[in-house]
Design an enzyme around this catalytic site. Structure first.
Site, PDB file in Angstrom:
ATOM      1  N   HIS A 146       1.377   5.182   6.597  1.00 54.06           N
ATOM      2  CA  HIS A 146       1.176   5.758   5.272  1.00 54.06           C
ATOM      3  C   HIS A 146       1.402   7.266   5.328  1.00 54.06           C
ATOM      4  O   HIS A 146       1.692   7.821   6.384  1.00 54.06           O
ATOM      5  CB  HIS A 146      -0.226   5.428   4.762  1.00 54.06           C
ATOM      6  N   ASP A 197      -3.136   5.862  11.895  1.00 50.28           N
ATOM      7  CA  ASP A 197      -2.259   5.396  10.815  1.00 50.28           C
ATOM      8  C   ASP A 197      -1.003   6.256  10.817  1.00 50.28           C
ATOM      9  O   ASP A 197      -1.019   7.403  10.373  1.00 50.28           O
ATOM     10  CB  ASP A 197      -2.971   5.489   9.467  1.00 50.28           C
ATOM     11  N   SER A 219       0.805  -1.223   0.000  1.00 53.52           N
ATOM     12  CA  SER A 219       0.000   0.000   0.000  1.00 53.52           C
ATOM     13  C   SER A 219       0.837   1.271   0.000  1.00 53.52           C
ATOM     14  O   SER A 219       0.356   2.334  -0.407  1.00 53.52           O
ATOM     15  CB  SER A 219      -0.945   0.012   1.212  1.00 53.52           C
TER      16      SER A 219
END
Length: 416
Positions: free
Chosen positions: A394, A391, A148
């Site tokens: 990312h 998160d 990702s």
């Protein structure tokens, strides 16, 4: 915030004069870095926070550090400087942007994290020019291969190109492992191949905490390996998926495991699996008969969980880059990084013997270590979603990840 105008400027941030720095030898330069890196995935497992540093690449792996005979500059040795210019795009831009990285859409209150540019010590890193990039890619193809975070970089590029051209989706589905975009005006194909271990892997055991996976270290993932032979440029990366419980297989047999906690199975560390996966991937590219393109290894980037582990209250709430003097060394991360570099070096050495494909390094580890402010945290979803864990792995779009594509463009230009 208005997006910046992407004209090529000699000094992207003229209000920030470059400081005078004396270089004795780049091979003697030690940049000390500090970051919180967490690889604890199971609530029952004692979490480990790793403090680390690394030596910037002083050697030249096929001009991997962004230097060449055309441009004697290491784009990846530098620091972040404040820049009042806005980002290349906004959350309202018509481009492919995962909601989980669309930080402004979900109410991130600060914008300061978008006002910093990476400034190499020895030269300028020009602003990204979307027209220049597409002209350079005219009649060519490029694919991102990985997890990702590879998709994160791809979507950054799609948004940076959106001011100039709108591609057609050729192969696209929400959960498809293969996605392709075609820029008809430039006859340019851009692809993404979802492959989080780069080699074949599958779920081995599923429980409420985490999935243990079987990883076949000597079997490349055919999702990408059977598709990329005719591509001109590949950007390959992988990282976080190796830091969870894994069962390692070679020649069809179980040879060991990482964090599996099973009796009568050899304990193998994360570096072994990481090494073998990249070795298999690079050897696959070397052995593809028709592949004559250039492969860029995008190096590992850290997560930044502070005040706890990812599942135990850890957060990433900073709003500015971290100064370099707050960094310090960890052998753990240095070895993880050097594992990637060693396999890339070996592949480049072999390629030179056979005049095979080229290998380069997009060395973003140092620059991103300094950006704990660049993660989505709790702004990758609506507040009503009630998602507990932030998160911190990312990167927000727009955000510091856009720098990867600024550097990629300059490296592509040195390849002619």
């Amino acid at each position: 915030m208005k997006p910046r105008i992407t004209a090529a400027l000699a000094s992207p941030c003229p209000d920030n004069p470059k400081p005078l720095i004396l270089f004795i030898s780049s091979s003697l330069l030690l940049t000390t870095l500090f970051c919180l890196y967490n690889y604890s995935f199971s609530p029952g497992q004692q979490g480990i926070i790793v403090y680390y540093s690394l030596l910037p690449s002083s050697g030249n792996v096929g001009n991997s550090t962004g230097t060449s005979s055309k441009s004697q500059c290491n784009f990846f040795s530098g620091d972040w400087v404040h820049c009042a210019e806005g980002p290349y795009y906004t959350n309202a831009t018509n481009c492919e942007m995962d909601d989980r990285q669309n930080c402004m859409k979900f109410g991130r209150p600060d914008t300061e994290f978008m006002k910093w540019r990476w400034e190499p010590y020895e030269c300028e890193l020009p602003l990204f020019d979307a027209t220049e990039f597409l002209e350079l890619m005219r009649g060519k193809s490029m694919a991102f291969i990985g997890d990702s975070l590879a998709r994160n970089q791809l979507q950054s590029l799609l948004c940076m190109l959106a001011s100039v051209a709108d591609p057609t989706k050729v192969a696209h589905a929400p959960f498809a492992k293969i996605r392709l975009w075609f820029y008809a005006e430039y006859n340019f194909t851009l692809g993404f191949y979802w492959s989080f271990h780069l080699v074949r892997s599958e779920d081995a055991e599923v429980n409420v905490n985490l999935t243990r996976m079987n990883v076949y270290l000597d079997e490349v993932d055919e999702t990408w390996a059977t598709q990329v032979e005719n591509f001109n440029f590949l950007i390959i990366s992988s990282g976080q998926w190796f830091l969870r419980p894994l069962m390692y297989y070679e020649k069809g047999k179980l040879v060991g495991c990482y964090l599996c906690k099973k009796e009568n199975i050899t304990d193998l560390d994360v570096f072994y699996g990481y090494k073998m996966a990249f070795r298999t991937s690079f050897r696959t590219l070397l052995n593809l008969e028709k592949f004559k393109g250039i492969t860029f290894l995008r190096t590992f980037t850290p997560s930044h969980y502070e005040n706890g582990y990812w599942n135990e209250g850890g957060t990433c709430s900073r709003t500015r880059p971290t100064p370099k003097h707050e960094m310090k060394l960890s052998d753990y991360f240095s070895e993880l990084h050097s594992t990637q570099v060693a396999e890339l070096t070996a592949a480049e050495t072999e390629a030179r013997k056979t005049r095979g494909p080229k290998f380069r390094m997009l060395e973003v580890t140092e620059m991103m270590t300094l950006r704990p402010d660049g993660h989505p945290s709790h702004y990758g979803h609506p507040a009503s979603a009630n998602i507990k864990n932030p998160d911190c792995a990312h990167w927000c779009l727009p955000g510091p990840i856009d720098t990867w594509n600024e550097a990629l463009l300059q490296m592509l230009k040195t390849e002619g």
